[in-house]
Design a protein around this motif. Structure first.
Motif, short mmCIF file in Angstrom:
data_model
loop_
_atom_site.label_atom_id
_atom_site.label_comp_id
_atom_site.label_asym_id
_atom_site.label_seq_id
_atom_site.Cartn_x
_atom_site.Cartn_y
_atom_site.Cartn_z
N HIS A 6 -2.91 -6.48 33.51
CA HIS A 6 -2.10 -5.72 34.49
C HIS A 6 -0.77 -5.34 33.86
CE1 HIS A 6 -1.41 -4.95 38.92
NE2 HIS A 6 -0.22 -4.72 38.42
N HIS A 8 2.05 -1.85 33.35
CA HIS A 8 2.40 -0.46 33.68
C HIS A 8 3.12 0.20 32.50
CE1 HIS A 8 1.56 -1.07 38.03
NE2 HIS A 8 2.05 -2.27 37.83
N PRO A 36 -2.86 -0.50 35.82
CA PRO A 36 -3.00 -0.21 37.25
C PRO A 36 -2.17 1.01 37.61
CG PRO A 36 -1.54 -2.09 36.93
CD PRO A 36 -1.91 -1.58 35.56
N GLU A 93 -3.52 -0.37 41.64
CA GLU A 93 -3.49 -1.55 42.43
C GLU A 93 -3.39 -1.18 43.90
OE1 GLU A 93 0.57 -2.62 40.40
OE2 GLU A 93 0.38 -3.93 42.12
N HIS A 154 -3.69 -10.03 41.73
CA HIS A 154 -2.72 -9.89 40.64
C HIS A 154 -1.44 -10.63 41.02
CE1 HIS A 154 0.90 -7.59 39.74
NE2 HIS A 154 0.76 -6.93 40.85
N ASP A 203 2.36 -7.62 34.19
CA ASP A 203 2.97 -6.75 35.20
C ASP A 203 4.19 -6.02 34.62
OD1 ASP A 203 2.97 -5.44 37.64
OD2 ASP A 203 4.16 -6.95 38.67
ZN LIG Z 1 1.66 -3.93 39.19
#
Ligand SMILES: [Zn+2]
Length: 256
Positions: A6, A8, A36, A93, A154, A203
């Motif tokens: 996960h 970005h 995601p 997500e 997540h 994340d």
């Molecule tokens: Zn995220």
């Protein structure tokens, strides 16, 4: 090999040094990064990053609950069009966020159900964002039990009963930088849940692990999270690497 399940990396935060950052991740052993989506605005940059690194980047597609507003129906049409016409490894997500803004709670639930149902029909996992909404999400998912629904919670930060309920519904738990935070309850909860249900995630650019807490997060920090998890579970780092990678491969590539 590690997998960041996960991240970005297509966001503006990485505009200046994206290539260097991807190299740092690969050098750190993070050879696969799952991206995601957030909303309609992020689709083109997500696809552009995937096209630049087709070996390392694995795109996913969904509408984030914090992006669900009055426009949700039109936005969902666009997201579903992408899912129907592109190659995506998960629907995400998606989820519920009761922390930031409660104005669109009903629309959030509707968007979550619609995207979950699409994922079930197309046999894809879902990637769930939950903020102050874990019990409600578990309640909704209970209605889909036995449908083939699967995926990952997540940034899991829940209690032992919540973690057990998620696992029982066919979900894995994404573990990121929060496990390194001083006030985290994960070090007590995770040994009870077991490594076979866990995957690693950053994340990025959010939630950087200690000692980078508060700074921009990036995928090369996955081994920092893995180290902490090894300490928490009392297992060798190699086993954390091997099992979380196997779990991630099962999550994204093998149907139940
Ligand atoms: Zn995220």
């Amino acid at each position: 090999m590690f997998i960041d399940t996960h991240t970005h990396l297509y966001l503006e935060d990485f505009e200046e040094d994206r290539d260097a950052m991807v190299s740092r991740a690969v050098d750190a052993g993070v050879q696969r990064m799952y991206l995601p989506n957030v909303d309609v605005e992020t689709i083109s940059s997500l696809k552009a990053l995937w096209e630049s690194y087709p070996e390392q980047m694995y795109p996913m597609m969904g509408l984030h609950p914090c992006s669900v507003t009055a426009n949700a129906d039109a936005d969902l049409e666009r997201i579903i069009f992408e899912l129907e016409t592109g190659t995506y490894y998960a629907v995400g997500e998606i989820g519920l966020d009761f922390y930031w803004d409660k104005t669109w709670i009903q629309e959030q639930e509707r968007a979550f159900k619609r995207q979950t149902e699409w994922a079930i029909v197309h046999d894809l996992p879902i990637v769930i964002h939950s903020r102050d909404a874990m019990d409600r999400l578990l309640e909704i998912l209970e209605d889909y039990r036995g449908s083939g629904v699967r995926g990952v919670f997540h940034c899991f930060t829940g209690t032992l009963p919540q973690g057990m309920a998620a696992i029982d519904l066919g979900f894995k738990l994404g573990i990121g930088g929060v496990v390194t935070f001083k006030n985290s309850t994960l070090p007590q909860v995770l040994p009870e849940l077991g490594l076979q249900h866990l995957v690693l995630e950053t994340d990025a650019p959010y939630l950087a692990p200690v000692p980078y807490r508060g700074k921009r997060n990036e995928s090369s920090y996955i081994p920092v999270i893995a180290h902490k998890l090894a300490e928490v579970l009392g297992l060798p780092l190699e086993e954390i690497e091997r099992v979380t990678t196997k779990n991630a491969m099962e999550l994204f590539h093998v149907a139940n």
